[in-house]
Enzyme design. Structure first.
Site, short mmCIF file in Angstrom:
data_model
loop_
_atom_site.label_atom_id
_atom_site.label_comp_id
_atom_site.label_asym_id
_atom_site.label_seq_id
_atom_site.Cartn_x
_atom_site.Cartn_y
_atom_site.Cartn_z
N SER A 1 0.81 -1.22 0.00
CA SER A 1 0.00 0.00 0.00
C SER A 1 0.84 1.26 0.00
O SER A 1 0.47 2.27 -0.60
CB SER A 1 -0.94 0.00 1.20
OG SER A 1 -1.85 -1.07 1.12
N ARG B 1 0.01 1.64 13.53
CA ARG B 1 0.16 2.78 12.61
C ARG B 1 -1.05 3.69 12.71
O ARG B 1 -2.13 3.28 13.11
CB ARG B 1 0.35 2.30 11.17
CG ARG B 1 -0.87 1.62 10.57
CD ARG B 1 -0.62 1.28 9.12
NE ARG B 1 -1.71 0.50 8.56
CZ ARG B 1 -1.63 -0.14 7.42
NH1 ARG B 1 -0.50 -0.13 6.72
NH2 ARG B 1 -2.66 -0.83 6.94
#
Length: 548
Positions: free
Chosen positions: A73, A207
């Site tokens: 990603s 994250r």
């Protein structure tokens, strides 16, 4: 930005939907293709009846070292947002090690010098696999070898077990030969041991501030040496698996290695610490914990005075960390920056798990706005649960928010990331991934109806594959099975291309099917093309067929 003189039919408004982890595979559900196994009346109509291409989203097409490397990603959104291909962290670190530049740099000299001056420990902390998405075990081994050459007094390793970018129960496949190597180093006089660890989705690698308790759990075992004691990492893994036979590596609990009832590798004053992940999103929070003076996310206790470095810098705007071994890719002239400089209104939306991808990574690893007056960013908070327990994730709230924005019609370019195909795919749960895809089908259809009403061109693509291959396949493409005859789940990304489809309310825009080997880097110019703007110099060409 300059208006293009080539076209007369552009709507000048675009919605880009990124279906994260939704690659293309010709294989069926029997091979673990959850997309083929799902009932997708709308998306199948899109892929079969609207202009659609399959574009490259892995390997060299996204700046990875080789075409054997999966896309991910981070690099996918870097390329989507910049219209070009930049060498990414995996390749930059490997090249720097091969040339020796990493060891001639000031940061490495400071790391080694600090440990030697203080007669202290060098700690290497990071993801422990060869997945090459966040890290590579070969990089860690290279740092160890060089540290030994430079006579560092003591080395301790804090390993984050993968099972996500590599097979889900592969930890011992990496650990056993590594421990054999460490044993040979110890016999040669090196004081080196694994000190702590745990699964990457249990500790340390949170994250986007989704779950700071993960980082706190990591801090306790890595820094404080507080946790469940074992004599070795192997004993810890085997014990956890015996206690819960269904557990996969990424969710293994934390552990501390001890000798005579004491941890073998607490992080203490005077030590050096290197975080060995090159990818930034899951490195930022632990880096803040080590470096931020006014830190309030959890109680760190007495903060050890250490010299901290990242193998790369994880956020250039925040200068985090200040000390890094390899410079990150310098991504400039992104699509978002061009639009902001030309006052073209933009809207970016996702849930927490992918919010940074449609903002930070899309903008070339830059935090914040280019121009807050022309940009609107919206984050919907992700749930803090295993995503296969709620495969719809926040797709409904995302869809409702985006429908509202499209109907208000204030922006010219909209981008959204649906995380489901990737985040549910990473759990290895095939049926949950099928459910995720079926839920997304209705969401995309709703957005298309809104686009039709507002005369907005819709582009539907992905950043890499995942849901398209949920079972491990052998080299011949056959499903690998366990001792009970069940397919072995696959939790990592794939090497498959991704579809890109264009849905034009006026049914005028077509793709150029003759373009050679198109990839994610062609998408930025495609967006500008549809909006009626010229492509910036150096961008990969648009996928749109010229008007005749």
């Amino acid at each position: 930005m300059k208006l293009s003189k080539k076209y007369t039919f552009r709507s000048r408004k675009v919605l880009l939907i990124i279906l994260d982890g939704v690659g293309y595979s010709p294989k069926g559900p029997e091979s673990g293709n959850a997309i083929a196994g799902a009932k997708l009346p709308f998306l199948n109509r899109v892929w079969n009846q609207f202009p659609t291409l399959h574009i490259q989203a892995h390997g060299k097409a996204v700046g990875m070292p080789s075409d054997d490397d999966m896309g991910n990603s981070e690099v996918g959104h870097n390329v989507l947002g910049s219209g070009r291909i930049f060498d990414q962290g995996a390749k930059l670190v490997s090249n720097s090690i091969a040339s020796g530049d990493i060891f001639n740099g000031q940061a490495w000299k400071e790391v080694i010098g600090n440990s030697k001056k203080n007669n202290s420990t060098l700690h290497l902390l990071g993801l422990f696999s060869d997945g090459n998405v966040h890290s590579h075990i070969d990089h860690t081994k290279a740092l160890i070898s060089q540290a030994i050459l430079e006579k560092v007094p003591k080395i301790r390793l804090h390993i984050l077990l993968d099972g996500r970018d590599v097979p889900e129960k592969s930890a011992l496949d990496y650990l056993n030969p590594f421990e054999t190597w460490l044993d040979s180093l110890r016999k040669s006089g090196t004081d080196i041991r694994i000190a702590s660890g745990g699964g990457r989705m249990t500790i340390t690698m949170d994250r986007y501030e989704a779950d700071w308790s993960m980082v706190e759990r990591g801090w306790k075992v890595h820094v404080k040496g507080e946790g469940r004691y074992f004599s070795s990492a192997k004993e810890a893994i085997e014990t956890f698996r015996s206690e819960n036979p269904k557990i996969i590596d990424q969710y293994l609990p934390s552990f501390v290695i001890s000798d005579n009832g004491k941890p073998v590798g607490k992080i203490q004053d005077g030590d050096s610490v290197v975080f060995t992940n090159f990818r930034g999103d899951r490195a930022i929070e632990i880096s803040l914990a080590f470096t931020e003076k006014n830190f309030d996310k959890f109680d760190r206790g007495p903060l050890p005075n250490v010299l901290y470095a990242g193998i790369m810098q994880y956020d250039g705007d925040l200068k985090l960390p200040e000390r890094f071994l390899v410079a990150p890719p310098a991504i400039d002239r992104t699509l978002g920056e061009y639009m902001a400089s030309s006052n073209i209104p933009q809207y970016a939306l996702s849930e927490t798990q992918k919010y940074g991808h449609v903002t930070y990574f899309w903008n070339g690893n830059k935090s914040g706005y280019f121009d807050q007056n022309s940009e609107e960013y919206r984050e919907i908070l992700s749930d803090v649960i295993p995503f296969d327990q709620s495969p719809e994730m926040k797709a409904l709230l995302i869809t409702e928010a985006l429908e509202k924005a499209l109907n208000e019609n204030k922006q010219d370019f909209y981008r959204v990331n649906y995380a489901n195909g990737d985040m549910v795919g990473h759990t290895g749960n095939y049926l949950a991934t099928v459910q995720a895809m079926e839920f997304l089908d209705g969401c995309v259809e709703r957005l298309w109806k809104t686009c039709e009403k507002q005369n907005i061109v819709l582009l539907v693509t992905a950043d890499h594959g995942n849901a398209d291959e949920m079972f491990q396949l052998d080299k011949k493409g056959n499903v690998e099975k366990d001792s009970h005859g069940n397919p072995i789940p696959k939790t990592s990304h794939t090497l498959n291309p991704v579809p890109i489809s264009i849905l034009d309310p006026e049914n005028k825009i077509r793709f150029n099917s003759k373009l050679s080997n198109p990839g994610l880097a062609n998408v930025a110019a495609t967006i500008l093309d549809v909006m009626g703007y010229e492509t910036p110099e150096g961008y990969h060409p648009s996928l749109i067929q010229n008007e005749s």
